[in-house]
Enzyme design. Structure first.
Site, PDB file in Angstrom:
ATOM      1  N   LYS A  98      -9.174   8.453   1.530  1.00 23.29           N
ATOM      2  CA  LYS A  98      -9.818   7.136   1.474  1.00 23.29           C
ATOM      3  C   LYS A  98     -11.253   7.171   1.993  1.00 23.29           C
ATOM      4  O   LYS A  98     -12.004   6.216   1.797  1.00 23.29           O
ATOM      5  CB  LYS A  98      -8.992   6.106   2.239  1.00 23.29           C
ATOM      6  CG  LYS A  98      -7.633   5.802   1.608  1.00 23.29           C
ATOM      7  CD  LYS A  98      -6.855   4.781   2.422  1.00 23.29           C
ATOM      8  CE  LYS A  98      -5.494   4.489   1.804  1.00 23.29           C
ATOM      9  NZ  LYS A  98      -4.532   5.604   1.988  1.00 23.29           N
ATOM     10  N   HIS A 141      -2.399   8.160   5.706  1.00 17.07           N
ATOM     11  CA  HIS A 141      -2.699   6.866   5.095  1.00 17.07           C
ATOM     12  C   HIS A 141      -4.155   6.517   5.399  1.00 17.07           C
ATOM     13  O   HIS A 141      -4.878   6.065   4.525  1.00 17.07           O
ATOM     14  CB  HIS A 141      -1.739   5.811   5.628  1.00 17.07           C
ATOM     15  CG  HIS A 141      -1.794   4.508   4.904  1.00 17.07           C
ATOM     16  ND1 HIS A 141      -1.656   4.414   3.537  1.00 17.07           N
ATOM     17  CD2 HIS A 141      -2.007   3.235   5.354  1.00 17.07           C
ATOM     18  CE1 HIS A 141      -1.764   3.141   3.170  1.00 17.07           C
ATOM     19  NE2 HIS A 141      -1.983   2.406   4.257  1.00 17.07           N
ATOM     20  N   GLU A 147      -1.158   5.299  13.350  1.00 19.48           N
ATOM     21  CA  GLU A 147      -0.709   6.458  12.582  1.00 19.48           C
ATOM     22  C   GLU A 147      -0.858   7.730  13.428  1.00 19.48           C
ATOM     23  O   GLU A 147      -0.023   8.634  13.354  1.00 19.48           O
ATOM     24  CB  GLU A 147      -1.482   6.591  11.270  1.00 19.48           C
ATOM     25  CG  GLU A 147      -0.904   7.663  10.353  1.00 19.48           C
ATOM     26  CD  GLU A 147      -1.544   7.713   8.973  1.00 19.48           C
ATOM     27  OE1 GLU A 147      -1.029   8.456   8.124  1.00 19.48           O
ATOM     28  OE2 GLU A 147      -2.559   7.014   8.748  1.00 19.48           O
ATOM     29  N   HIS A 192      -9.545   2.325  -0.431  1.00 18.28           N
ATOM     30  CA  HIS A 192      -8.112   2.051  -0.457  1.00 18.28           C
ATOM     31  C   HIS A 192      -7.724   1.495  -1.824  1.00 18.28           C
ATOM     32  O   HIS A 192      -8.067   0.364  -2.158  1.00 18.28           O
ATOM     33  CB  HIS A 192      -7.767   1.061   0.653  1.00 18.28           C
ATOM     34  CG  HIS A 192      -6.301   0.964   0.936  1.00 18.28           C
ATOM     35  ND1 HIS A 192      -5.335   1.511   0.117  1.00 18.28           N
ATOM     36  CD2 HIS A 192      -5.628   0.379   1.973  1.00 18.28           C
ATOM     37  CE1 HIS A 192      -4.147   1.264   0.624  1.00 18.28           C
ATOM     38  NE2 HIS A 192      -4.300   0.587   1.753  1.00 18.28           N
ATOM     39  N   CYS A 243       0.806  -1.224   0.000  1.00 16.86           N
ATOM     40  CA  CYS A 243       0.000   0.000   0.000  1.00 16.86           C
ATOM     41  C   CYS A 243       0.839   1.275   0.000  1.00 16.86           C
ATOM     42  O   CYS A 243       0.294   2.376  -0.076  1.00 16.86           O
ATOM     43  CB  CYS A 243      -0.945  -0.011   1.194  1.00 16.86           C
ATOM     44  SG  CYS A 243      -1.928  -1.519   1.274  1.00 16.86           S
ATOM     45  N   PHE A 295       1.763  -3.255   4.019  1.00 12.58           N
ATOM     46  CA  PHE A 295       2.018  -4.564   4.615  1.00 12.58           C
ATOM     47  C   PHE A 295       3.494  -4.898   4.432  1.00 12.58           C
ATOM     48  O   PHE A 295       4.082  -4.664   3.378  1.00 12.58           O
ATOM     49  CB  PHE A 295       1.178  -5.639   3.912  1.00 12.58           C
ATOM     50  CG  PHE A 295      -0.271  -5.692   4.347  1.00 12.58           C
ATOM     51  CD1 PHE A 295      -0.765  -4.877   5.344  1.00 12.58           C
ATOM     52  CD2 PHE A 295      -1.143  -6.580   3.740  1.00 12.58           C
ATOM     53  CE1 PHE A 295      -2.087  -4.939   5.748  1.00 12.58           C
ATOM     54  CE2 PHE A 295      -2.476  -6.656   4.126  1.00 12.58           C
ATOM     55  CZ  PHE A 295      -2.952  -5.835   5.131  1.00 12.58           C
TER      56      PHE A 295
END
Length: 411
Positions: free
Chosen positions: A334, A302, A313, A339, A163, A397
């Site tokens: 998002k 994010h 975050e 996403h 991502c 990830f």
């Protein structure tokens, strides 16, 4: 001496608009792209909503023969690159093609090809697998097809950091120009993974929201967040060395000034709980720009709408900026488009540039109330104000942390 790098063109294929103008108009109107999945029957799936690209016709961007030799993630990339190159008024006949490169990343490749050809393999045997399976499937073909379509003969790379892919791709293009390996880079990310195996796989990880209300399925930083909603699309920008851009009279949207990365080295899916890795990426980006942490007043987070990401975050932002974190406006794109995986950071980069250009910070749509520890300004409302710096975060990830810093251009 590092060369200055500016943004001179942008292109976008998104769940809320298939051009930068259409996308930005939708962002300002707080339009959401969430709806029931149409690509396959979701009767047996927990996750039933996605943010699909609507009304996309590859023939509008390339000839039909070329389109047939690309899967959708490549078509999205070529379409967005076409818009970006035209927006930049980049005439390849006047350029040294070996100094114009391509850095377009993709996280997964074509799950559509894999599913279709695996079914053939199981049902009809190996001789029935399509000859073009491999070039249709592999993730570097987005960069390859864009390079072929537009005659880009410089560095051509496919950064794959889950991502964080889109942001890393633009960051690596930025570095390439800074150090003289190219004068121009066409950079960004693309993804099209709303498929049975894609949705089933992320659902098995308990990463996807099972909420069936489009207005509440993707609510970053909200106490009721329950997972991310899968989106798709592509974001591509033209980055250019400043003097090269000025010499050809290019319009300059903004300047890229900082790029920072780190690795959590912690867990294959969960961010580090204290936010230390993501904090380091942000600090590195600000330091790379020669800016002060207190110069940063806006972050495009994010912000995936998963419990862990949004909490950790938040901790990262507090760790990086200390007390100043409370002065920073933080939003998540998002909340409108879901996403986009490998394309997420690229579209969010485009968003940052548009926010700088228009002096507008969009609302985190759907956000109502956050839990106690999450006490920063996550933009429950939009703001009309001057934006000098925009810091964009992407976390992938595997522990990949990436931040890129964009600044209002000053001659």
């Amino acid at each position: 001496m590092k060369r200055r790098v500016v943004v001179t063109g942008m292109g976008a294929i998104t769940p809320i608009g298939n051009s930068v103008e259409a996308f930005w108009d939708s962002v300002c109107a707080e339009k959401i792209g969430f709806a029931p999945i149409t690509y396959f029957d979701t009767a047996e799936y927990k996750a039933k909503l996605a943010a699909e690209v609507k009304d996309f016709d590859a023939a509008q961007y390339m000839d039909k023969k070329a389109a047939r030799r690309m899967e959708q993630f490549c078509q999205f990339a070529v379409a967005a690159a076409k818009e970006a190159i035209e927006d930049a008024a980049l005439d390849m006949e006047k350029e040294d093609p070996y100094m114009v490169g391509c850095s377009i990343g993709n996280g997964i490749g074509s799950l559509q090809s894999m599913e279709k050809e695996h079914t053939k393999l199981v049902e009809k045997g190996p001789s029935k697998v399509a000859p073009l399976l491999v070039p249709l499937m592999i993730s570097n073909m987005a960069a390859g097809n864009v390079s072929i379509a537009f005659g880009l003969k410089g560095k051509s790379i496919n950064v794959v950091t889950a991502c964080a892919t889109g942001t890393n791709s633009i960051g690596e293009a930025f570095r390439t120009i800074q150090y003289g390996d190219a004068d121009v880079m066409v950079a960004g990310g693309t993804e099209s993974s709303i498929t049975p195996i894609g949705v089933a796989g992320f659902t098995a990880l308990t990463a996807l929201s099972s909420c069936e209300d489009p207005t509440r399925c993707s609510v970053p930083f909200d106490k009721d967040r329950s997972g991310f909603v899968m989106g798709e699309g592509a974001g591509v920008v033209v980055l250019e060395e400043l003097e090269h851009a000025k010499a050809r009279g290019a319009k300059i949207y903004a300047e890229v000034v900082g790029y920072g990365c780190s690795s959590d080295a912690f867990h294959i899916t969960s961010p580090a709980e204290d936010g230390a890795g993501a904090a380091r990426a942000m600090v590195n980006a600000v330091k790379d720009a020669g800016a002060e942490l207190t110069d940063i007043t806006y972050i495009n987070a994010h912000g995936t709408s998963t419990h862990h990401n949004d909490l950790f975050e938040t901790r990262a932002i507090k760790l990086a900026f200390g007390e100043h974190a409370k002065n920073i406006k933080i939003n998540s794109t998002k909340s409108m488009i879901g996403h986009l995986l490998g394309a997420a950071g690229a579209i969010e980069f485009v968003t940052c540039v548009k926010e700088i250009e228009n002096g507008f910070i969009h609302r985190t749509v759907g956000l109502q109330e956050s839990e106690e520890e999450m006490d920063l300004n996550y933009c429950k409302t939009s703001y009309k104000e001057d934006v000098t710096y925009a810091l964009s975060n992407s976390l992938g990830f595997g522990g990949h942390n990436t931040s890129i810093l964009v600044k209002k251009y000053e001659a």
